[in-house]
Design an enzyme around this catalytic site. Structure first.
Site, PDB file in Angstrom:
ATOM      1  N   SER A 418      -3.449  40.369  14.740  1.00  8.65           N
ATOM      2  CA  SER A 418      -3.937  41.726  14.969  1.00  8.65           C
ATOM      3  C   SER A 418      -5.332  41.716  15.584  1.00  8.65           C
ATOM      4  O   SER A 418      -5.829  42.758  15.979  1.00  8.65           O
ATOM      5  CB  SER A 418      -3.943  42.523  13.662  1.00  8.65           C
ATOM      6  OG  SER A 418      -4.587  41.796  12.658  1.00  8.65           O
ATOM      7  N   ASN A 489      -5.980  49.315  17.119  1.00 10.21           N
ATOM      8  CA  ASN A 489      -7.025  49.022  16.136  1.00 10.21           C
ATOM      9  C   ASN A 489      -8.415  49.293  16.708  1.00 10.21           C
ATOM     10  O   ASN A 489      -9.322  49.703  15.998  1.00 10.21           O
ATOM     11  CB  ASN A 489      -6.940  47.566  15.670  1.00 10.21           C
ATOM     12  CG  ASN A 489      -5.807  47.383  14.665  1.00 10.21           C
ATOM     13  OD1 ASN A 489      -5.360  48.348  14.054  1.00 10.21           O
ATOM     14  ND2 ASN A 489      -5.339  46.162  14.513  1.00 10.21           N
TER      15      ASN A 489
HETATM   16  P1  NAI Z   1       0.148  37.653   4.440  1.00  8.94           P
HETATM   17  O1  NAI Z   1      -1.007  36.991   3.823  1.00  8.94           O
HETATM   18  O2  NAI Z   1       0.873  38.724   3.679  1.00  8.94           O
HETATM   19  O3  NAI Z   1       1.238  36.570   4.849  1.00  8.94           O
HETATM   20  C1  NAI Z   1       0.947  35.360   5.473  1.00  8.94           C
HETATM   21  C2  NAI Z   1       2.015  34.348   5.075  1.00  8.94           C
HETATM   22  O4  NAI Z   1       1.889  33.226   5.894  1.00  8.94           O
HETATM   23  C3  NAI Z   1       1.887  33.878   3.625  1.00  8.94           C
HETATM   24  O5  NAI Z   1       3.130  34.043   2.969  1.00  8.94           O
HETATM   25  C4  NAI Z   1       1.517  32.402   3.762  1.00  8.94           C
HETATM   26  O6  NAI Z   1       2.069  31.602   2.751  1.00  8.94           O
HETATM   27  C5  NAI Z   1       2.116  32.075   5.104  1.00  8.94           C
HETATM   28  N1  NAI Z   1       1.511  30.938   5.776  1.00  8.94           N
HETATM   29  C6  NAI Z   1       0.201  30.657   5.926  1.00  8.94           C
HETATM   30  N2  NAI Z   1       0.055  29.527   6.649  1.00  8.94           N
HETATM   31  C7  NAI Z   1       1.286  29.094   6.957  1.00  8.94           C
HETATM   32  C8  NAI Z   1       1.796  27.988   7.711  1.00  8.94           C
HETATM   33  N3  NAI Z   1       0.984  27.125   8.298  1.00  8.94           N
HETATM   34  N4  NAI Z   1       3.125  27.857   7.829  1.00  8.94           N
HETATM   35  C9  NAI Z   1       3.959  28.723   7.252  1.00  8.94           C
HETATM   36  N5  NAI Z   1       3.546  29.800   6.543  1.00  8.94           N
HETATM   37  C10 NAI Z   1       2.223  29.987   6.410  1.00  8.94           C
HETATM   38  O7  NAI Z   1      -0.369  38.224   5.838  1.00  8.94           O
HETATM   39  P2  NAI Z   1       0.139  39.476   6.687  1.00  8.94           P
HETATM   40  O8  NAI Z   1      -0.588  40.680   6.267  1.00  8.94           O
HETATM   41  O9  NAI Z   1       1.613  39.482   6.703  1.00  8.94           O
HETATM   42  O10 NAI Z   1      -0.403  39.104   8.115  1.00  8.94           O
HETATM   43  C11 NAI Z   1       0.223  38.153   8.925  1.00  8.94           C
HETATM   44  C12 NAI Z   1      -0.229  38.329  10.356  1.00  8.94           C
HETATM   45  O11 NAI Z   1       0.086  39.643  10.802  1.00  8.94           O
HETATM   46  C13 NAI Z   1      -1.722  38.185  10.541  1.00  8.94           C
HETATM   47  O12 NAI Z   1      -1.943  37.579  11.778  1.00  8.94           O
HETATM   48  C14 NAI Z   1      -2.217  39.613  10.549  1.00  8.94           C
HETATM   49  O13 NAI Z   1      -3.409  39.777  11.253  1.00  8.94           O
HETATM   50  C15 NAI Z   1      -1.089  40.286  11.266  1.00  8.94           C
HETATM   51  N6  NAI Z   1      -0.941  41.721  11.000  1.00  8.94           N
HETATM   52  C16 NAI Z   1      -1.122  42.228   9.761  1.00  8.94           C
HETATM   53  C17 NAI Z   1      -0.972  43.584   9.531  1.00  8.94           C
HETATM   54  C18 NAI Z   1      -1.099  44.156   8.162  1.00  8.94           C
HETATM   55  O14 NAI Z   1      -1.209  45.370   8.033  1.00  8.94           O
HETATM   56  N7  NAI Z   1      -1.078  43.360   7.115  1.00  8.94           N
HETATM   57  C19 NAI Z   1      -0.624  44.514  10.632  1.00  8.94           C
HETATM   58  C20 NAI Z   1      -0.371  43.850  11.891  1.00  8.94           C
HETATM   59  C21 NAI Z   1      -0.564  42.505  12.056  1.00  8.94           C
END
Ligand code: NAI
Length: 696
Positions: A418, A489
């Site tokens: 993001s 954003n």
């Molecule tokens: P989150 O923290 O809920 O999930 C991230 C997941 O990735 C975790 O389950 C973690 O175990 C896993 N992970 C971390 N390193 C890893 C690896 N090397 N291999 C496999 N799995 C791995 O994060 P979230 O909120 O889902 O965000 C994910 C992405 O989406 C980020 O880049 C964030 O900026 C983006 N994003 C988030 C939004 C939101 O509202 N939360 C909206 C739009 C984009």
């Protein structure tokens, strides 16, 4: 009629003297009732009437369905109330002639019959339909800020009664086969093979036409209407304001004055819709509709299939993206550092399937399309790989480098980052041109927009595949350049930060939110921060400010709450306490400070102007679309730039200058306004409301 007049309808006469009139609009995959189509229909009806056949069947030659409605582009050419009235009056007259034919008439429907299409069917004596899962019959005009205009407000009530007809018209939601039959909207449901045979039977042995049940008809009697009307109005008032969305109120008023009866009811319908056509609300909502069409049309064609999807990171976003892709028919594998992290995402997906699909077989098929793959064994089969791990440049870059050698050369590699620059993420790749940002919004199932984010080196095939994939998922692709915050954003941050400033000045949170809602936002900025998550908002806010070289925003109010575990809706408490998914707010007391609404809205608009100047998206319309579909920006205003044009660009700039004097340099008008005023902001593909005085 000359042959040039006969291009949208085909006519067939059989040995039993039944006339079959096929709607088949030239050069179109779906039928719409443009003025030309209606004029041609009128000519046919005159001829058919003089032939005095046994009966007339109206049906569609298009695979897609019957008739999708009026031609919405024509609405944008309406200059004033008079021309709107002429357009509607002419359409009404054609359908009146159809309704007055002295022999049986049948509308034989399949797929959809919407808006003017359903009104045409309502003007027939009988309606039959292919009763499969594609059938959708509705009067969605209210979503465009208008109401049915070809007699639909009258005939729908006459046919199915006031309660059912109001539900159709006030919600705009279509009904499916079984319900259409139950309501009496169609007389019979048939298979596609039986459609013609059943239509013929109705002509040869015509039963008494369907009418609303007596009790329903009684509700439309003059003495009873005043008893029914307040509850209808109250239902609408609980959802939308009359000054912002006048159309549903107008629908109720028409019925309450005329009871869906007599020539006066039709005339009043035409006058009322003519007034609505020129309202800010209809202009804005019609624009939103056309912007949506424009985004849909941006989808490229992908030479490779986009069936098999591998998502890495099973958190909030990755889990929901995987579930959504499976729902939309893709075969999806989901990877995370271990299987235990994937399980909650699969459980959430199951809930989504149950909610959206209802049918047990379909739910189980969708569930089978989604599986855990903690080690990424299926990477080599994937058509699309989406990275959705933690927002950390090094972690993402390392992961992308590991992925590249394991996928096919034509696999699309996408990231859901993001805030991180796509160019920076691609630096470790052999072929960085295949990396594109697919920025979904949270919650994935509800947010229609996906930003398609490109770096200077992104290749056309990857961008094409990304836009095609977004459409496959029934999302709206918005191509934009990789720059801090992309579009959505970027423009949201100053808006949220201004709300925080107002709060720090002592304005109650509820008052801040109420000011934005009064402008037309679906929710206020404080509540929005809670929904986004205070941790996410703080993180993105800091990154965007840093990326743009701006002073760091004051994130103290967020950090204090984050430290106390108050992350917003997801943790049950943020700025507001949250109960059962709803913010618990105190009643709004006191009046808003005089500049509050403009501070919130114009700072957002000013950031839109900056995006335009920097070419983050290609033109002003795309920025409007991004902000509407990515944030829910007051739809009836038609988008930030449409609102600015309606208010007057000069007036907006002057107001920004005065806000800058009173509240600080952050309100200095951006250079983008000059571009907009000079018309150099790219061709305006979708009309905006004309300049007019607008209440802020
Ligand atoms: P989150 O923290 O809920 O999930 C991230 C997941 O990735 C975790 O389950 C973690 O175990 C896993 N992970 C971390 N390193 C890893 C690896 N090397 N291999 C496999 N799995 C791995 O994060 P979230 O909120 O889902 O965000 C994910 C992405 O989406 C980020 O880049 C964030 O900026 C983006 N994003 C988030 C939004 C939101 O509202 N939360 C909206 C739009 C984009």
């Amino acid at each position: 009629m000359s042959t040039a007049d006969r291009q949208h309808w085909r006519i067939e006469r059989d040995a039993e003297r039944i006339v079959w009139l096929w709607a088949d609009k030239a050069d179109a995959s779906a039928n719409v009732l443009s003025s030309e189509v209606l004029r041609e229909l009128d000519g046919h009806l005159t001829t058919i009437r003089t032939e005095a056949p046994r009966g007339l069947v109206v049906l569609s030659a298009k695979k897609s369905g019957f008739i999708a409605g009026a031609d919405i582009k024509e609405f944008t050419r309406i200059q004033g109330e008079d021309s709107g009235y002429q357009l509607i009056h002419a359409g009404q007259a054609v359908l009146d002639r159809l309704a007055a034919l002295p022999f049986p008439t049948v509308a034989a429907l399949h797929g959809f019959a919407l808006g003017g299409g359903l009104e045409l069917a309502l003007a027939c004596r009988y309606r039959i339909a292919v009763g499969d899962e594609r059938l959708a019959l509705g009067l969605p005009e209210v979503q465009l800020g208008i109401h049915p205009g070809f007699g639909g407000t009258v005939r729908s009530v006459q046919l199915i009664g006031v309660k059912a007809a109001m539900r159709l018209m006030l919600t705009g939601k279509p009904v499916r086969a079984e319900e259409a039959l139950r309501l009496g909207l169609v007389d019979r449901l048939v298979t596609v093979e039986d459609l013609r045979a059943e239509a013929r039977r109705l002509i040869l042995e015509p039963p008494a036409p369907h009418r609303a049940p007596l009790l329903e008809r009684m509700l439309s009697w003059a003495p009873l209407r005043p008893w029914v009307q307040p509850s209808l109005t109250a239902q609408v008032a609980s959802k939308v304001r009359r000054d912002q969305y006048p159309a549903p109120y107008a629908i109720i008023e028409l019925w309450s004055r005329y009871g869906a009866h007599g020539a006066a009811a039709f005339e009043a319908e035409a006058r009322s819709i003519a007034r609505l056509f020129v309202s800010e609300s209809a202009r804005g909502l019609i624009r939103v509709f056309l912007l949506q069409d424009r985004l849909k049309a941006l989808a490229g064609k992908s030479p490779a299939p986009l069936e098999r999807v591998h998502v890495i990171g099973a958190g909030v976003m990755g889990g929901d993206i995987a579930a959504w892709a499976a729902l939309r028919g893709c075969r999806v594998t989901l990877q995370d550092s271990d299987a235990a992290r994937i399980e909650p995402a699969i459980a959430r997906a199951q809930e989504l399937f149950e909610k959206r699909l209802r049918d047990a077989r379909k739910i189980s098929a969708a569930a089978q399309r989604l599986s855990a793959d903690p080690e990424g064994r299926t990477l080599g089969e994937a058509d699309v790989v989406i990275e959705a791990i933690v927002e950390d440049l090094d972690a993402k870059r390392t992961l992308l480098e590991q992925i590249e050698p394991r996928v096919r050369p034509d696999t699309l590699i996408a990231t859901n980052t993001s805030s991180i620059d796509i160019g920076a993420l691609g630096t470790g790749l052999e072929r960085p041109e295949r990396l594109v940002g697919l920025h979904f919004f949270n919650p994935v199932a509800q947010m229609p927009l996906v930003e398609i984010v490109t770096a200077p080196g992104s290749g056309a095939p990857a961008v094409q595949a990304a836009t095609a994939f977004a459409r496959k998922l029934e999302k709206l692709p918005l191509p934009c350049r990789s720059a801090p915050g992309f579009v959505v954003n970027r423009v949201l941050m100053p808006y949220l930060q201004e709300a925080m400033r107002a709060a720090a000045e002592g304005v109650p949170l509820e008052v801040i939110d109420a000011a934005a809602v009064a402008f037309g936002m679906p929710m206020g900025p404080v509540e929005l921060a809670d929904v986004v998550g205070l941790d996410v908002a703080a993180h993105v806010g800091a990154i965007v400010a840093q990326g743009l070289g701006r002073p760091a925003p004051d994130l103290e109010p967020l950090r204090e709450r984050i430290a106390a575990g108050k992350l917003g809706r997801k943790s049950g408490s943020g700025f507001y306490p949250w109960r059962e998914g709803k913010a618990v707010k105190a009643p709004v007391s006191g009046t808003a400070p005089v500049d509050l609404s403009d501070r919130l809205i114009l700072i957002l608009l000013n950031e839109c102007a900056a995006c335009l100047r920097e070419g983050i998206a290609a033109d002003a319309d795309l920025i409007d679309a991004a902000v509407i579909f990515g944030t829910g920006f007051a739809p009836f205003r038609g988008g930030p730039f449409a609102y600015a044009r309606a208010r007057g660009i000069n007036a907006v700039v002057e107001r920004l200058e005065s806000l800058a004097q009173r509240h600080g340099a952050r309100f200095e008008p951006d250079g983008g306004w000059a571009l907009l005023a000079s018309g150099a902001a790219g061709a305006q593909s979708v009309p905006t409301p004309p300049e007019q005085p607008v209440k802020s």
